[in-house]
Design an enzyme around this catalytic site. Structure first.
Site, mmCIF file in Angstrom:
data_model
loop_
_atom_site.group_PDB
_atom_site.id
_atom_site.type_symbol
_atom_site.label_atom_id
_atom_site.label_comp_id
_atom_site.label_asym_id
_atom_site.label_seq_id
_atom_site.Cartn_x
_atom_site.Cartn_y
_atom_site.Cartn_z
ATOM 1 C CG HIS A 283 64.975 -17.893 12.716
ATOM 2 N ND1 HIS A 283 66.142 -18.374 12.180
ATOM 3 C CD2 HIS A 283 64.222 -18.994 13.007
ATOM 4 C CE1 HIS A 283 66.112 -19.706 12.174
ATOM 5 N NE2 HIS A 283 64.950 -20.096 12.660
ATOM 6 C CG HIS A 334 75.790 -17.647 13.166
ATOM 7 N ND1 HIS A 334 75.776 -18.730 14.001
ATOM 8 C CD2 HIS A 334 74.762 -17.831 12.291
ATOM 9 C CE1 HIS A 334 74.792 -19.533 13.655
ATOM 10 N NE2 HIS A 334 74.161 -19.017 12.628
ATOM 11 C CG ASP A 393 70.455 -14.395 6.952
ATOM 12 O OD1 ASP A 393 69.736 -15.062 6.203
ATOM 13 O OD2 ASP A 393 70.445 -14.511 8.188
#
Length: 456
Positions: A283, A334, A393
């Protein structure tokens, strides 16, 4: 008769023996998940999340919405009905900071006018402090090398400083949430300063926040010894806080907020649980893995501009022959988006600006190349054709590196932003959820007759 005791080595040996029992007796036949139509991870066979609730806080659109569902397309993200791209364009074009406005939107469901925004910023400034002696007695006395644990421990301890911690009325919870939004940066940065002083034997300095500065500016100001930063640094950090502030009710930490809030517990316990969720490398901790992966690529690839050499190394990563042998290209893919993550799309251009200011253009070019190459390599090697895109990210770790932020604060920065979204989800659960969240788990262990201890 005196009972026997174990030394620490014997204890560890015994625990390892017991762990083997766990490995033996906890196994569940994977075929049973299909047999009983269990949605593992609360997702169906196509990876789509099981609908577990309703929300007004935000919406994720993974592609093109049509009468027959969603087809692959550019991803979109909406905060309270406002497209994140429009929201960002609004404050950027006005040369304003956006995180405070975004927090207001998430908390109260509508965009503020200038007077409302000024009043809210004044409220945040008034809450941007910790209780007397809290830094000394809580943060400094037991420094940790993990700032997420420091945040969680400190949040739980703030319960003891609250004169009305258990009141779950909306006005009291809102007060607690606004205080935590203001306090998170102080706790994380002071925790880091304590860590570097006690664990790394570096100089200790604790700056007070400046009432004239925004959340992003204060973050840089209290973190740096000379308190100096450029306008571009502050603007890009503010943008990162906006993009991380919320991402639907189904992400792991926001869902945790709903689950824990549904039990009727206090705000501090709820937010500590959310922090525990966000800490996980699947996460909020993913941006660190991206940076570590790129460090490995930069050391292993001789020519950063050679697409064939870079692609071959990505294949080695997928084949578990390189980096951490996980077979994952971190920052790519994702759970929801397939063709593009709107947060990564927005962030990319601003990271390029920062790379030019910081003279890191060559490194940015490597990131950009891999963003283009990785989906092709993954499609070839894994036979995945639905689309794989860079997620937020992918670029956020590079951005934090260029901002000279310590890696210990990468995931806490995510938490400093997401506390706004968590607060909105907690308020929404308290106002709408009248039942404790309790999904079903089916037992697949056969019944067995009890065996007396002397017959085992």
């Amino acid at each position: 008769m005196e009972k026997p005791m174990l030394n620490k080595f014997a204890m560890q040996s015994r625990i390892e023996q017991l762990a083997s029992l766990c490995e033996k007796n906890y196994q569940i036949d994977p075929s049973l998940y299909a047999k009983y139509d269990v949605k593992r991870g609360l997702r169906d066979i196509n990876g789509k999340g099981v609908c577990a609730g309703l929300t007004n806080v935000s919406k994720i659109v993974p592609g093109v919405e049509g009468p027959n569902g969603t087809a692959p397309g550019e991803g979109q993200l909406f905060f309270r009905g406002d497209n994140i791209e429009d929201l960002v364009q609004g404050f950027v074009s006005d040369n304003r900071f956006g995180y405070e406005e975004t927090a207001y939107l998430l908390l109260f469901g509508e965009l503020p006018d200038r007077a409302q925004l000024d009043a809210f910023c004044t409220l945040l400034r008034s809450c941007r402090s910790l209780p007397p002696s809290f830094t000394r007695d809580v943060i400094m006395k037991s420094p940790s090398d993990d700032m997420m644990n420091t945040l969680a421990r400190s949040v739980l301890t703030l319960y003891s400083y609250d004169p009305n911690p258990n009141d779950t009325s909306i006005s009291n919870v809102l007060r607690q949430c606004i205080q935590l939004i203001a306090q998170f940066p102080l706790i994380a940065v002071y925790g880091y300063q304590a860590y570097r002083y006690y664990k790394n034997d570096q100089s200790l300095f604790l700056h007070q926040p400046d009432p004239a500065l925004s959340t992003a500016e204060n973050l840089l100001s209290i973190l740096r010894e000379n308190r100096k930063f450029t306008a571009l640094e502050a603007r890009i950090l503010d943008l990162a806080l906006v993009l991380h502030a919320e991402h639907g009710g189904g992400n792991n930490s926001s869902f945790t907020v709903h689950v824990v809030s549904s039990s009727g517990t206090d705000t501090y316990s709820t937010m500590a649980a959310a922090l525990g969720s966000l800490k996980g490398p699947k996460h909020g901790g993913a941006n660190i893995k991206v940076v570590q992966m790129f460090d490995d690529i930069k050391e292993s690839v001789h020519d950063w501009q050679d697409e064939e050499e870079v692609a071959n190394y990505l294949r080695r990563i997928l084949h578990k022959d390189a980096f951490d042998r996980s077979g994952l290209i971190y920052g790519m893919g994702h759970a929801v988006y397939s063709q593009s993550d709107p947060r990564a799309t927005i962030l990319r251009g601003y990271v390029r600006q920062l790379a030019e200011e910081k003279q890191c253009v060559k490194e940015y070019a490597l990131y950009s190349m891999i963003e283009q190459l990785a989906p092709k390599v993954i499609a070839e090697e894994r036979r995945i054709y639905k689309g794989v895109c860079a997620n937020i990210d992918f670029y956020s770790g590079l951005m934090y590196r260029m901002l000279e932020l310590p890696s210990e604060l990468f995931t806490p920065l995510f938490a400093m932003a997401r506390i706004a979204g968590w607060s909105a989800h907690r308020l929404e659960e308290l106002l709408n959820g009248n039942k404790i969240i309790r999904p079903a788990y089916r037992s697949v262990k056969p019944d067995a007759p009890y065996v007396p201890i002397d017959q085992r």
